[in-house]
Scaffold this motif. Structure first.
Motif, PDB file in Angstrom:
ATOM      1  N   LYS A   1      39.279  32.183  41.653  1.00  0.00           N
ATOM      2  CA  LYS A   1      39.900  33.382  42.231  1.00  0.00           C
ATOM      3  C   LYS A   1      39.971  34.493  41.187  1.00  0.00           C
ATOM      4  O   LYS A   1      39.697  35.652  41.488  1.00  0.00           O
ATOM      5  N   LEU A   2      40.353  34.128  39.977  1.00  0.00           N
ATOM      6  CA  LEU A   2      40.440  35.115  38.903  1.00  0.00           C
ATOM      7  C   LEU A   2      39.063  35.692  38.599  1.00  0.00           C
ATOM      8  O   LEU A   2      38.920  36.901  38.419  1.00  0.00           O
ATOM      9  N   GLN A   3      38.046  34.836  38.574  1.00  0.00           N
ATOM     10  CA  GLN A   3      36.691  35.306  38.308  1.00  0.00           C
ATOM     11  C   GLN A   3      36.231  36.257  39.408  1.00  0.00           C
ATOM     12  O   GLN A   3      35.624  37.294  39.127  1.00  0.00           O
TER      13      GLN A   3
ATOM     14  N   SER B   1      43.838  22.255  41.122  1.00  0.00           N
ATOM     15  CA  SER B   1      44.035  23.624  41.582  1.00  0.00           C
ATOM     16  C   SER B   1      43.699  24.644  40.496  1.00  0.00           C
ATOM     17  O   SER B   1      43.460  25.798  40.797  1.00  0.00           O
ATOM     18  N   GLY B   2      43.672  24.207  39.244  1.00  0.00           N
ATOM     19  CA  GLY B   2      43.318  25.123  38.178  1.00  0.00           C
ATOM     20  C   GLY B   2      41.923  25.678  38.339  1.00  0.00           C
ATOM     21  O   GLY B   2      41.650  26.824  38.017  1.00  0.00           O
TER      22      GLY B   2
ATOM     23  N   SER C   1      40.351  26.274  41.234  1.00  0.00           N
ATOM     24  CA  SER C   1      40.322  27.293  42.274  1.00  0.00           C
ATOM     25  C   SER C   1      41.004  28.570  41.791  1.00  0.00           C
ATOM     26  O   SER C   1      40.591  29.663  42.151  1.00  0.00           O
ATOM     27  N   ALA C   2      42.051  28.409  40.978  1.00  0.00           N
ATOM     28  CA  ALA C   2      42.712  29.595  40.418  1.00  0.00           C
ATOM     29  C   ALA C   2      41.741  30.331  39.497  1.00  0.00           C
ATOM     30  O   ALA C   2      41.684  31.562  39.499  1.00  0.00           O
ATOM     31  N   SER C   3      40.971  29.579  38.750  1.00  0.00           N
ATOM     32  CA  SER C   3      39.980  30.184  37.866  1.00  0.00           C
ATOM     33  C   SER C   3      38.910  30.896  38.674  1.00  0.00           C
ATOM     34  O   SER C   3      38.478  31.996  38.313  1.00  0.00           O
TER      35      SER C   3
END
Length: 80
Positions: free
Chosen positions: A52-54, A45-46, A48-50
């Motif tokens: 999303k942040l990008q 999930s890290g 996808s979180a990255s």
């Protein structure tokens, strides 16, 4: 002190420090591997979180560029 006992003690301390450093490095590598395995088991999930942040960062940059372009002509008019 330059006596033989003190010199030997310094060498033993250096060797102990090197041995401890090897143990710490091995432990750190083991824990890092455990962490990586847990992240992969959780579906990574890290990543996808990255992503999303990008995406959020890119959106914010586009908004700021739009504001800059909109205000640039106003600023030039005021200065001239």
């Amino acid at each position: 002190c330059t006596c033989v006992q003190c010199l030997g003690r310094g060498d033993r301390m250096k060797q102990a420090k090197a041995d401890a450093s090897e143990l710490v490095d091995a432990y750190r590598a083991e824990k890092q591997q455990e962490f990586n395995n847990k992240v992969l088991a959780a579906g990574g999930s890290g990543g996808s979180a990255s992503a999303k942040l990008q995406a959020a960062t890119n959106r914010d940059v586009q908004i700021m560029q739009g504001q800059f372009n909109g205000n640039m002509s106003k600023a030039i008019d005021i200065l001239l």
